[in-house]
Design a protein around this motif. Structure first.
Motif, PDB file in Angstrom:
ATOM      1  N   LEU A 136      -3.479   4.290   3.126  1.00 18.00           N
ATOM      2  CA  LEU A 136      -3.066   3.051   3.776  1.00 18.00           C
ATOM      3  C   LEU A 136      -4.259   2.227   4.258  1.00 18.00           C
ATOM      4  N   ARG A 181       3.048   5.827  -3.256  1.00 18.62           N
ATOM      5  CA  ARG A 181       4.183   6.512  -3.879  1.00 18.62           C
ATOM      6  C   ARG A 181       4.062   6.508  -5.395  1.00 18.62           C
ATOM      7  N   VAL A 215      -1.336   8.348   5.496  1.00 16.26           N
ATOM      8  CA  VAL A 215      -0.855   8.957   4.266  1.00 16.26           C
ATOM      9  C   VAL A 215      -2.122   9.423   3.552  1.00 16.26           C
ATOM     10  N   VAL A 232       1.168  13.500   5.399  1.00 13.34           N
ATOM     11  CA  VAL A 232       1.621  12.306   6.113  1.00 13.34           C
ATOM     12  C   VAL A 232       1.727  12.647   7.593  1.00 13.34           C
ATOM     13  N   ARG A 237       0.833  -1.211   0.000  1.00  9.96           N
ATOM     14  CA  ARG A 237       0.000   0.000   0.000  1.00  9.96           C
ATOM     15  C   ARG A 237       0.867   1.262   0.000  1.00  9.96           C
ATOM     16  N   VAL A 238       1.961   1.241   0.753  1.00 14.88           N
ATOM     17  CA  VAL A 238       2.884   2.391   0.755  1.00 14.88           C
ATOM     18  C   VAL A 238       3.467   2.592  -0.637  1.00 14.88           C
ATOM     19  N   ASN A 239       3.900   1.518  -1.267  1.00 14.67           N
ATOM     20  CA  ASN A 239       4.473   1.630  -2.610  1.00 14.67           C
ATOM     21  C   ASN A 239       3.432   2.098  -3.625  1.00 14.67           C
TER      22      ASN A 239
END
Length: 152
Positions: free
Chosen positions: A109, A32, A134, A74, A27-29
């Protein structure tokens, strides 16, 4: 220097363990990849919080071909043992937000969506659930019916 250095070790991770971080890191990737603001160091602005265990910052980038900039907020819980809460004070000008209009924040997220207004907003983060928010910040939202179900 290289002997017994973790930096040069090869690790095998079981990505299917119940406590695996694979889905979270995915999820973070994705956040981004999908947000130009998270793809460079430009547009970084720190936001004050009233709790020293919370850190908040925003990144803003003009997205290609879009009239509104891509803005991401964030907020991270720096205490990985305890729930932390507090108020974050947003720099509305840096986020290209109108102080008199509500705006939508979508947590990339957890997929949670909130309707916020004004510069001061409450945050609570439980590190056992998720250590950070995020948020993709969107202006022009007036009520819950205006939320974009696709998160665009």
């Amino acid at each position: 220097e290289y002997l017994n250095s973790e930096k040069y070790e090869l690790k095998q991770w079981d990505l299917h363990r119940p406590d695996s971080l694979a889905a979270f890191i995915g999820r973070v990737n994705a956040a981004r990849r999908d947000n130009p603001a998270l793809q460079s160091d430009r547009g970084l602005v720190f936001m004050p919080t009233d709790n020293p265990e919370l850190i908040a910052y925003a990144k803003v980038a003009q997205a290609n071909g879009q009239t509104h900039p891509n803005a991401v907020l964030v907020v991270v819980n720096l205490d990985f043992h305890h729930v932390q809460s507090g108020w974050v004070t947003l720099d509305l000008d840096a986020l290209h937000l109108d102080a008199s209009q509500p705006f939508h924040v979508h947590d990339l997220l957890t997929d949670a969506r909130y309707l916020w207004s004004g510069a001061r907003n409450y945050i609570e983060l439980d590190p056992a659930r998720v250590p950070a928010h995020v948020f993709r910040v969107r202006r022009g939202v007036h009520n819950e019916r205006d939320f974009d179900p696709q998160g665009a």
